[in-house]
Every structure is written in C-alpha cells, then in structure tokens.
Design a protein around this motif. Sequence first.
Motif, PDB file in Angstrom:
ATOM      1  N   GLY A  32     -20.567  30.823 -89.926  1.00 55.45           N
ATOM      2  CA  GLY A  32     -19.756  31.640 -90.901  1.00 55.45           C
ATOM      3  C   GLY A  32     -19.695  31.248 -92.129  1.00 55.45           C
ATOM      4  N   ALA A  33     -19.125  31.872 -93.130  1.00 57.60           N
ATOM      5  CA  ALA A  33     -19.030  31.435 -94.609  1.00 57.60           C
ATOM      6  C   ALA A  33     -17.874  31.932 -95.025  1.00 57.60           C
ATOM      7  N   ASN A  34     -17.212  31.155 -95.987  1.00 61.29           N
ATOM      8  CA  ASN A  34     -15.999  31.711 -96.605  1.00 61.29           C
ATOM      9  C   ASN A  34     -16.590  32.164 -98.022  1.00 61.29           C
ATOM     10  N   ARG A 200      -7.854  33.458 -89.438  1.00 65.92           N
ATOM     11  CA  ARG A 200      -8.784  33.430 -88.189  1.00 65.92           C
ATOM     12  C   ARG A 200      -9.913  32.539 -88.554  1.00 65.92           C
ATOM     13  N   PRO A 201     -10.577  31.965 -87.729  1.00 68.56           N
ATOM     14  CA  PRO A 201     -11.677  31.011 -88.048  1.00 68.56           C
ATOM     15  C   PRO A 201     -12.940  31.413 -88.712  1.00 68.56           C
ATOM     16  N   ILE A 202     -13.331  30.659 -89.448  1.00 72.77           N
ATOM     17  CA  ILE A 202     -14.590  31.005 -90.348  1.00 72.77           C
ATOM     18  C   ILE A 202     -15.915  31.634 -89.588  1.00 72.77           C
ATOM     19  N   THR A 203     -15.675  31.423 -88.363  1.00 68.30           N
ATOM     20  CA  THR A 203     -16.871  31.827 -87.466  1.00 68.30           C
ATOM     21  C   THR A 203     -16.616  33.569 -87.329  1.00 68.30           C
ATOM     22  N   ARG A 204     -15.560  33.944 -87.592  1.00 70.44           N
ATOM     23  CA  ARG A 204     -15.232  35.391 -87.573  1.00 70.44           C
ATOM     24  C   ARG A 204     -15.099  36.230 -88.915  1.00 70.44           C
ATOM     25  N   THR A 230     -11.037  32.091 -94.808  1.00 69.86           N
ATOM     26  CA  THR A 230     -10.541  31.918 -93.280  1.00 69.86           C
ATOM     27  C   THR A 230     -10.461  30.317 -93.071  1.00 69.86           C
ATOM     28  N   SER A 231     -10.117  29.950 -91.910  1.00 68.44           N
ATOM     29  CA  SER A 231      -9.894  28.544 -91.188  1.00 68.44           C
ATOM     30  C   SER A 231     -11.426  28.172 -91.348  1.00 68.44           C
ATOM     31  N   THR A 238      -9.616  25.846 -85.285  1.00 68.29           N
ATOM     32  CA  THR A 238      -8.413  26.694 -85.475  1.00 68.29           C
ATOM     33  C   THR A 238      -7.490  26.990 -84.195  1.00 68.29           C
ATOM     34  N   LEU A 239      -7.911  27.289 -83.098  1.00 68.24           N
ATOM     35  CA  LEU A 239      -7.018  27.322 -82.039  1.00 68.24           C
ATOM     36  C   LEU A 239      -6.342  26.228 -81.764  1.00 68.24           C
TER      37      LEU A 239
END
Length: 452
Positions: A32-34, A200-204, A230-231, A238-239
Amino acid sequence: AKSGKMSWVDAGVGKIGNIWDGFRESFDFVSGANDVVVIRHPDGLMLSSPFSVQTNASTVNRHYLGKDVDVFLNGRRTELQMRIHDDGRLVFPQSNNSMTPEANALNRLPLKDGKNSIDFRLELPDSTVIASTFLFLWGQHDKIVVVDIDGTITRTDAGGVVASSELGLKMGLGHAHEGVTEAMSAIESAGYRLLFLTARPITRADATRRYLNSIGKESGVPMPSGALMTSALGTFGTLTAVWKDIRSYKIKQLREVLALFDFDCPPGGPAPCCFSGGFGNHDYDAAAYVDVGTPESRVMLIDEDSIIRVHGTTHSYSGYRGLLQYIPDLFPPVAVLQWQDELSRTVPPPMNAANRPQGFSVNKIPGAALIGEVSGKMWGSVAKTTTNVGAGIGNQMNNLPGAGSFKSLRVPDLPKMPPIPGMPFPVSPDGHGDKPPSYSDATTHGLVDRGE
C-alpha cells in the motif's frame, strides 16, 4: 491426445492462478501507499511528507528486493528514483535510504496545485506498476480540516472496516453517516484542504480510497478529494503498536504535517496555524487535534446516533445535515482566516507591565514637576473658559426661531449587526439546540465599550 490433456491442465492451472491473484489483491494485507503532502513556501522552498510505500517484495516477490523503482508524476517519468529495501519499503538511496527526496529534486518536479497522481514502476519488459498514490501540493498559508474515517465518516468503527472491504464495496454497504459528503463538500468549497487521518494500516490505503470515492453518489455529492494518511507500520505493526495508543500516533502524524508549514502552533491556538478544524468520534481524536493547535470551537465529535457535539462543550448538532447550515459561520472562507493571521503577525501587542520599557520615568526629567504644575493650571483655565463660552452659545441657540422643533427630531435606529463569520456560538443555558443566539445581545459578543 497428451498435448490436448496438457493444454487442459495448463488452462485449469491458469484459471486457478487468476482467481488466487484476484483474491490476494482484494484482501492484500501486504502492500500500500500513503498520499504525499508537499507545502510550497512563498520563497519557493518546498517541504514534503514521507513517500511511504510498502510493497509485497519481502513476502511474495523476493526477487524484486534491491531493484530500482522509477517515479512517474501525472503519467510522466521524473528524475526521482527509489529502491526496494529489504523490508519491502521504498527508499531514496541518494537520501541515505530515507523516504523523503532531496530538496533540489523535489523543487524540480513539475507539480500542479492540488492533486497530482504518482505511480511507482519497475523497469521490467511490461513496466510493472507496483504502487500508486497521490501527491497534494498546498501553500504555506492554506488551512486544513482533519477528518477521521472509522466511526466519523462511517457510522461505526467495525462497520467501516467491513464496508470498505472488497466485499463491502461490491455489496454497496456504504455505512456512512447521512450528509457527511455534503458537509465535507461545503467545507472544501470554502477553501479548506481535507486531510483524512486514520489508524488503519497502510496495507488498507487502496481499499480506503475506493471507499471514500464510492460514498455520496446516491445524493449526487461525492466525497471531495483530500490527502489520505494511514499507519506506515503495516498490518502487524499497526495492530501491535498503533492501536494501543492511537492518540500518540495521530499527534505524531499531525506534527509531521505541521513541520512542513514551519509554524509554531501552541495547543488550542490562537497563533496562526494550519489546522483549522477536526472531526472524530473519540476523545483521543479531539485531544490529538487540540495538541497541534486546532481551535477547540472547531473540533467536532460524532457518535453512532449521528449526534455531533463541539469538543469541551454540551452544544450539539443533529448530524451532518444539522451542521450543514452553520458551516459558513463555523468555517468561514479561508481568505478571512488568512487575513486574521496577517493581522496577528503585524499588529504589535498591547503595552503592559511585562513588555513596558524599563528604566524610564517622566519624573526623572529635570524640572518635570514644575512644568507639570504650570501646565495643569493653564489647562484648567482654558477648560473653564471653553465651558463658559459653550454655555453662552447654547443659550443664544435656544432663543433662535424654530429651535424647539429640533429637539423633537428622532434619531433613526442603527441597523442590526450582521453575523460575524467564524465566531463560535455560545452554549445555551440548557445546553441544547443548534441555533446561535441573536447578535443583538451586545454583551454576549463583546461589543460593549469597556474603555479599552
């Protein structure tokens, strides 16, 4: 026959592979990407937030590790080049493996104001795009409204995660508060920049963008564009770390953005600050917004019943639709705030005991006491003479023909003061209601002359 059998097997394997690829992309918890925020200063200097990009190279495509990645801006190749690090993140090797490009390279990018698209491509035979995101170019004096997503745009925290999943998007779950896109569009139309900040994590990130783009279509008012952050720690990080202390995570993210503006924003203002408002659904959201200088009068918290309350007060609005009619007052045009900021930077502070020059007294001037005594007697004589002359003229005026008719003239009432943009509404005694008080109450709004 053997060849035909192998063709059938190959075709079956290919279909299974396509299904697996589609499933993996739909539920990608790896890459993912911010979005990137770049602030342009009046002197031409540009400062950038990190280019946070997480690829699946460390878990799925290990043969990509160490390869160079070209950065494309608005469909065109740039001189920027990143590299896939051992942990799958993209870094700038020429900047000591950081995620922020060198200032000179950033200044040479052909950026346009507002939203720009960014693609990260591997130079393979088919020029594979491994990630895509957006870059937002804003000005140093722009104003930002921070918006949480889960429970703030969506009606609940857990429901928002489901609604933004691939399955939820296909089913059209939506699960958004009524009127949220109209309210955000009204704020954006007043000149504010939107920053969607989520734990939310960057993967989402990609799934979150698709969700934001999907809501509001039924009302004809889609969600306006805004930078998404995102994180960057990924799903597991993140979790295990971010969700334990979301307040600290959000303060850290907002301070990184604040540093790009090069302003000093004390908690709660009133110094000129880039953060002009914030929407959340938890007290830690409000605490994070206030910590970086957001005015408390523009920090809003919404609950699952869509009731919006102003942080630190009992004043409330009946959802985003109830708030909509007051947005012009709560969020005045950005040009008004920029004008107020300019005044605060140019008007000197009032003189008081703390900043009055020390070591000077008029009594230390030779002969000052004698001069003061003589001046006082002379001024008293002048004032007495002026009063006598004025009284004589007044008596003569009363003897003029028709002078009495002037006494019966009625002085017209002054028009009522119009609403003042941006002035927060005082809380009503019972703590309820959406309507602001009448501006005819001069005492409430500080319009009484106190001799200052």
